[in-house]
Design an enzyme around this catalytic site. Structure first.
Site, PDB file in Angstrom:
ATOM      1  N   TYR A   1      -0.137   6.061  20.045  1.00 25.19           N
ATOM      2  CA  TYR A   1      -0.481   5.215  21.000  1.00 25.19           C
ATOM      3  C   TYR A   1      -1.248   5.919  21.985  1.00 25.19           C
ATOM      4  O   TYR A   1      -2.234   5.347  22.557  1.00 25.19           O
ATOM      5  CB  TYR A   1       0.614   4.238  21.524  1.00 25.19           C
ATOM      6  CG  TYR A   1       0.926   3.035  20.661  1.00 25.19           C
ATOM      7  CD1 TYR A   1       1.308   3.297  19.467  1.00 25.19           C
ATOM      8  CD2 TYR A   1       0.840   1.692  21.448  1.00 25.19           C
ATOM      9  CE1 TYR A   1       1.658   1.866  18.616  1.00 25.19           C
ATOM     10  CE2 TYR A   1       1.259   0.849  20.622  1.00 25.19           C
ATOM     11  CZ  TYR A   1       1.643   0.851  19.305  1.00 25.19           C
ATOM     12  OH  TYR A   1       1.803  -0.521  18.613  1.00 25.19           O
TER      13      TYR A   1
ATOM     14  N   ASN B   1       8.572  -4.612  -7.588  1.00 22.34           N
ATOM     15  CA  ASN B   1       8.437  -5.147  -6.651  1.00 22.34           C
ATOM     16  C   ASN B   1       8.949  -6.745  -6.719  1.00 22.34           C
ATOM     17  O   ASN B   1       8.842  -7.407  -7.818  1.00 22.34           O
ATOM     18  CB  ASN B   1       6.865  -5.301  -6.460  1.00 22.34           C
ATOM     19  CG  ASN B   1       6.438  -5.750  -5.050  1.00 22.34           C
ATOM     20  OD1 ASN B   1       6.502  -5.006  -4.130  1.00 22.34           O
ATOM     21  ND2 ASN B   1       5.867  -6.921  -5.028  1.00 22.34           N
TER      22      ASN B   1
ATOM     23  N   VAL C   1       0.872  -1.180   0.051  1.00 23.58           N
ATOM     24  CA  VAL C   1      -0.114   0.019   0.095  1.00 23.58           C
ATOM     25  C   VAL C   1       0.911   1.340  -0.079  1.00 23.58           C
ATOM     26  O   VAL C   1       0.768   2.180  -0.763  1.00 23.58           O
ATOM     27  CB  VAL C   1      -1.048   0.027   1.201  1.00 23.58           C
ATOM     28  CG1 VAL C   1      -1.886  -0.895   1.036  1.00 23.58           C
ATOM     29  CG2 VAL C   1      -0.341  -0.077   2.585  1.00 23.58           C
TER      30      VAL C   1
ATOM     31  N   SER D   1       4.569   9.205   7.768  1.00 26.69           N
ATOM     32  CA  SER D   1       3.263   9.032   8.599  1.00 26.69           C
ATOM     33  C   SER D   1       2.116   9.418   7.616  1.00 26.69           C
ATOM     34  O   SER D   1       2.290  10.186   6.973  1.00 26.69           O
ATOM     35  CB  SER D   1       3.373   9.933   9.825  1.00 26.69           C
ATOM     36  OG  SER D   1       2.197   9.641  10.481  1.00 26.69           O
TER      37      SER D   1
ATOM     38  N   LYS E   1       9.923   9.550  13.925  1.00 23.36           N
ATOM     39  CA  LYS E   1       8.874   8.878  13.645  1.00 23.36           C
ATOM     40  C   LYS E   1       8.424   7.866  14.765  1.00 23.36           C
ATOM     41  O   LYS E   1       7.134   7.666  14.962  1.00 23.36           O
ATOM     42  CB  LYS E   1       9.156   8.199  12.500  1.00 23.36           C
ATOM     43  CG  LYS E   1       7.974   7.311  11.947  1.00 23.36           C
ATOM     44  CD  LYS E   1       6.893   7.913  11.476  1.00 23.36           C
ATOM     45  CE  LYS E   1       5.682   7.041  11.195  1.00 23.36           C
ATOM     46  NZ  LYS E   1       5.560   5.884  10.799  1.00 23.36           N
TER      47      LYS E   1
ATOM     48  N   VAL F   1       9.545  -1.524   2.063  1.00 27.60           N
ATOM     49  CA  VAL F   1       9.113  -2.868   2.206  1.00 27.60           C
ATOM     50  C   VAL F   1       9.078  -3.179   3.684  1.00 27.60           C
ATOM     51  O   VAL F   1       9.355  -2.097   4.438  1.00 27.60           O
ATOM     52  CB  VAL F   1      10.460  -3.925   1.605  1.00 27.60           C
ATOM     53  CG1 VAL F   1      10.479  -3.839   0.178  1.00 27.60           C
ATOM     54  CG2 VAL F   1      11.729  -3.401   2.251  1.00 27.60           C
TER      55      VAL F   1
ATOM     56  N   LYS G   1       2.027  -3.498  16.334  1.00 24.15           N
ATOM     57  CA  LYS G   1       3.277  -3.801  15.598  1.00 24.15           C
ATOM     58  C   LYS G   1       4.659  -3.362  16.250  1.00 24.15           C
ATOM     59  O   LYS G   1       5.559  -3.744  15.591  1.00 24.15           O
ATOM     60  CB  LYS G   1       3.117  -2.860  14.126  1.00 24.15           C
ATOM     61  CG  LYS G   1       2.069  -3.633  13.384  1.00 24.15           C
ATOM     62  CD  LYS G   1       2.289  -3.198  11.701  1.00 24.15           C
ATOM     63  CE  LYS G   1       1.481  -3.835  10.805  1.00 24.15           C
ATOM     64  NZ  LYS G   1       1.541  -3.183   9.437  1.00 24.15           N
TER      65      LYS G   1
HETATM   66  P1  NBP Z   1       4.597  -4.146   4.246  1.00 21.31           P
HETATM   67  O1  NBP Z   1       4.936  -3.813   5.455  1.00 21.31           O
HETATM   68  O2  NBP Z   1       3.356  -5.014   4.127  1.00 21.31           O
HETATM   69  O3  NBP Z   1       5.555  -5.055   3.063  1.00 21.31           O
HETATM   70  C1  NBP Z   1       5.313  -5.790   2.095  1.00 21.31           C
HETATM   71  C2  NBP Z   1       6.264  -5.274   0.831  1.00 21.31           C
HETATM   72  O4  NBP Z   1       7.687  -5.762   1.138  1.00 21.31           O
HETATM   73  C3  NBP Z   1       5.991  -6.062  -0.307  1.00 21.31           C
HETATM   74  O5  NBP Z   1       6.264  -5.127  -1.338  1.00 21.31           O
HETATM   75  C4  NBP Z   1       6.941  -7.001  -0.250  1.00 21.31           C
HETATM   76  O6  NBP Z   1       7.063  -7.770  -1.384  1.00 21.31           O
HETATM   77  C5  NBP Z   1       8.061  -6.622   0.146  1.00 21.31           C
HETATM   78  N1  NBP Z   1       9.195  -7.463   0.858  1.00 21.31           N
HETATM   79  C6  NBP Z   1       9.218  -8.180   1.834  1.00 21.31           C
HETATM   80 BR1  NBP Z   1       7.905  -8.669   2.858  1.00 21.31          BR
HETATM   81  N2  NBP Z   1      10.399  -9.065   1.895  1.00 21.31           N
HETATM   82  C7  NBP Z   1      10.980  -8.520   1.125  1.00 21.31           C
HETATM   83  C8  NBP Z   1      12.314  -8.694   0.797  1.00 21.31           C
HETATM   84  N3  NBP Z   1      12.993  -9.802   1.216  1.00 21.31           N
HETATM   85  N4  NBP Z   1      12.963  -8.260  -0.493  1.00 21.31           N
HETATM   86  C9  NBP Z   1      12.139  -7.291  -1.220  1.00 21.31           C
HETATM   87  N5  NBP Z   1      11.035  -7.256  -0.652  1.00 21.31           N
HETATM   88  C10 NBP Z   1      10.567  -7.602   0.225  1.00 21.31           C
HETATM   89  O7  NBP Z   1       4.194  -2.792   3.377  1.00 21.31           O
HETATM   90  P2  NBP Z   1       3.423  -1.579   3.404  1.00 21.31           P
HETATM   91  O8  NBP Z   1       2.300  -1.785   4.495  1.00 21.31           O
HETATM   92  O9  NBP Z   1       3.144  -0.901   2.273  1.00 21.31           O
HETATM   93  O10 NBP Z   1       4.636  -0.894   4.525  1.00 21.31           O
HETATM   94  C11 NBP Z   1       5.955  -0.477   3.903  1.00 21.31           C
HETATM   95  C12 NBP Z   1       6.684   0.250   5.233  1.00 21.31           C
HETATM   96  O11 NBP Z   1       6.002   1.431   5.597  1.00 21.31           O
HETATM   97  C13 NBP Z   1       6.773  -0.742   6.278  1.00 21.31           C
HETATM   98  O12 NBP Z   1       8.078  -0.390   6.996  1.00 21.31           O
HETATM   99  C14 NBP Z   1       5.699  -0.130   7.340  1.00 21.31           C
HETATM  100  O13 NBP Z   1       5.745  -0.638   8.591  1.00 21.31           O
HETATM  101  C15 NBP Z   1       5.937   1.262   6.901  1.00 21.31           C
HETATM  102  N6  NBP Z   1       4.487   2.069   6.976  1.00 21.31           N
HETATM  103  C16 NBP Z   1       3.415   1.477   6.962  1.00 21.31           C
HETATM  104  C17 NBP Z   1       2.222   2.017   7.061  1.00 21.31           C
HETATM  105  C18 NBP Z   1       0.710   1.827   6.700  1.00 21.31           C
HETATM  106  O14 NBP Z   1      -0.332   2.207   6.879  1.00 21.31           O
HETATM  107  N7  NBP Z   1       0.655   0.395   6.014  1.00 21.31           N
HETATM  108  C19 NBP Z   1       2.307   3.401   7.428  1.00 21.31           C
HETATM  109  C20 NBP Z   1       3.580   3.883   7.451  1.00 21.31           C
HETATM  110  C21 NBP Z   1       4.589   3.391   7.693  1.00 21.31           C
HETATM  111  P3  NBP Z   1       6.297  -8.967  -1.951  1.00 21.31           P
HETATM  112  O15 NBP Z   1       5.285  -8.150  -2.760  1.00 21.31           O
HETATM  113  O16 NBP Z   1       7.200  -9.486  -2.973  1.00 21.31           O
HETATM  114  O17 NBP Z   1       6.073  -9.971  -0.691  1.00 21.31           O
END
Ligand code: NBP
Length: 478
Positions: free
Chosen positions: A191, A33, A13, A129, A183, A75, A260
């Protein structure tokens, strides 16, 4: 031919939303990706009609980037970031810039920044954020790391960040892990805010016996005043949602909160630096207690509440909860900023605390009207000992204190757990007292461990020991 301004790696996302945001602002974006089907799905779906270019291999993406290259990794935090760095760095040259926009631990970012600097690569740990919506339309971005990277990414990051009064919610935070640290503290404060709101909700529902609709109206009203914030706004939205049967959906959501880790990172960091930030700790523990749902159900059938008291007019009760929530929030932010101040001392960062408040005003989850007051406080007194001592907040606390005390007393009388409201009040009462009871703790330490103590009638720094068991006093050990 190099033709992209930035490469985005990771199309969950956050990566997708940021790529689209950058494209909207005129930047040429290349994406990759690990699971390449997601690249195709993205290009055929959300990115259809944009200038975003997709790749099925990292070397192909890197080859299309303008120099110095800029790559944003989005990621999962942890080993995935190290794996990816291992894959990307052999493809980069000295002078290129690699950015981790995920929620990495600041110590990992410190380590990675050092390791990549040794290879001439400018590494950035950027806290982002605002969730999916923020990333898509304007997040708050907190970049730190190698300062040589900032001129390379400034235009891009400030271009896509949220803006408040024309000011981008993004500025350079500091070296090493400073961006991810800020951050992390943001998330710890988040929280705390969420827990305080949940406690106010409990008092209104279980204490006052209001219906969901009535509580919804209270939050909608509170969003027009000093508590106006994204989290109060979405709380009012949530309470308005009905299930298919017409009943409020909130009543069907299991009260078991996940986490988390960024909240507990903040609490652990406060413990390690010796900074009193109990409200964030309480918020983390409250989620842990909520997760013991089955055990709580069993306990509810056998543990007595003891005698309870109740007797108050509803409107006065609501006003009290409002002021308690506001006052506890002031203490929570004061604790978060105390942690940032101590981290700056400890890690050698020049943190602009007022500037950080400014960056959190838009895009991010804790955005609120209140952050303007914090920024104004720092403008007025650039280095206050604590926000609590700054005139505006001191006056606000004096105004809200009577109702805050009554709210906590009422919650105790009603048997309703409000750990964050209570802990914030205990923090405030501890902070405002010149004398506490730590003299007894220090004497106990000296009794069983000869840890020594300082005396109130002698200069600070002189160490004394007493043979307490025998009632004999030793001399200055300093
Ligand atoms: P996710 O945290 O769910 O991570 C999924 C992504 O990581 C996919 O693109 C996946 O590829 C990739 N990935 C993984 Br898992 N292992 C990998 C590896 N070994 N090599 C390459 N790619 C890898 O994604 P997100 O929710 O978009 O969040 C991304 C970052 O932003 C995280 O650190 C998260 O904590 C942070 N964040 C998220 C939010 C939110 O609201 N979601 C807000 C603020 C910050 P794949 O598709 O091949 O599995």
């Amino acid at each position: 031919m190099p033709d992209a301004d930035i490469g985005v790696v990771g199309l969950a996302v956050m990566g997708q939303s940021l790529a689209l945001n950058m494209n909207d602002h005129g930047f040429r974006v290349a994406v990759f990706n690990r699971t390449t089907a997601k690249v195709d799905a993205f290009l055929a779906g959300p990115a259809a009609g944009t200038r975003i270019v997709g790749h099925h291999a990292l070397p192909h993406l890197v080859a299309t980037l303008a120099r110095p290259r800029r790559i944003l990794m989005m990621v999962r935090a942890g080993s995935a970031v190290d794996d990816l760095i291992g894959e990307i760095t052999p493809l980069l040259d000295a002078g290129d810039c690699l950015i981790d926009g995920g929620n990495s631990h600041f110590r990992d970012t410190e380590r990675r920044t050092r390791a990549l600097a040794a290879r001439g690569i400018h590494y950035v740990g950027a806290g982002i954020s605002g969730g999916e919506d923020g990333a898509r339309h304007g997040p708050s971005i907190m970049p730190g790391g190698d300062p040589l990277a900032w001129p390379l990414i400034r235009e891009l990051f400030q271009g896509i960040a949220a803006r408040v009064d024309g000011v981008p919610c993004c500025d350079w935070i500091g070296e090493g892990g400073a961006g991810h640290y800020v951050k992390m503290v943001h998330n710890g404060i988040e929280y705390g805010d969420m827990q305080l709101i949940a406690e106010a909700y409990l008092l209104l529902r279980a204490g006052l016996g209001l219906t969901v609709d009535e509580v919804q109206a209270v939050f909608a009203d509170w969003d027009k005043g000093v508590l106006s914030s994204y989290l109060i706004e979405i709380t009012a939205q949530i309470l308005a949602v009905r299930d298919d049967d017409g009943a409020p959906l909130i009543d069907k959501v299991l009260d078991r909160a996940d986490q988390k880790g960024t909240g507990s990172w903040t609490a652990i960091e406060a413990l390690e630096l010796g900074v009193p930030a109990p409200l964030i700790g309480e918020a983390v523990f409250a989620r842990s207690l909520s997760a013991m749902k089955d055990e709580r159900i069993r306990a509810s059938t056998c543990l007595p509440a003891g005698p309870l008291t109740f007797g108050i007019e509803p409107q006065r009760f609501i006003e009290r909860i409002h002021d308690a929530l506001y006052a506890a929030k002031i203490c929570s932010y004061a604790q978060g900023f105390l942690l940032l101040r101590e981290a700056a001392n400890n890690y050698g960062w020049q943190l602009d605390l007022g500037g950080i408040a400014l960056m959190w005003r838009g895009g991010c989850i804790i955005r609120s009207r209140f952050l303007d007051d914090i920024k104004a406080a720092y403008d007025e007194t650039p280095e206050p000992e604590s926000l609590l001592q700054q005139e505006f907040f001191r006056d606000e606390l004096a105004r809200t204190l009577p109702r805050w005390r009554k709210t906590v007393a009422m919650a105790v009388g009603l048997g309703l757990p409000v750990p964050a409201l209570t802990s914030a009040l205990a923090f405030y009462d501890g902070y405002r007292r010149a004398d506490l009871s730590a003299n007894l703790i220090q004497a106990q330490r000296d009794h069983f461990g000869a840890h020594t103590y300082e005396r109130t009638d002698r200069p600070r720094g002189e160490a004394f020991h007493t043979d307490w068991g025998r009632g004999r006093q030793g001399g200055d050990l300093g």
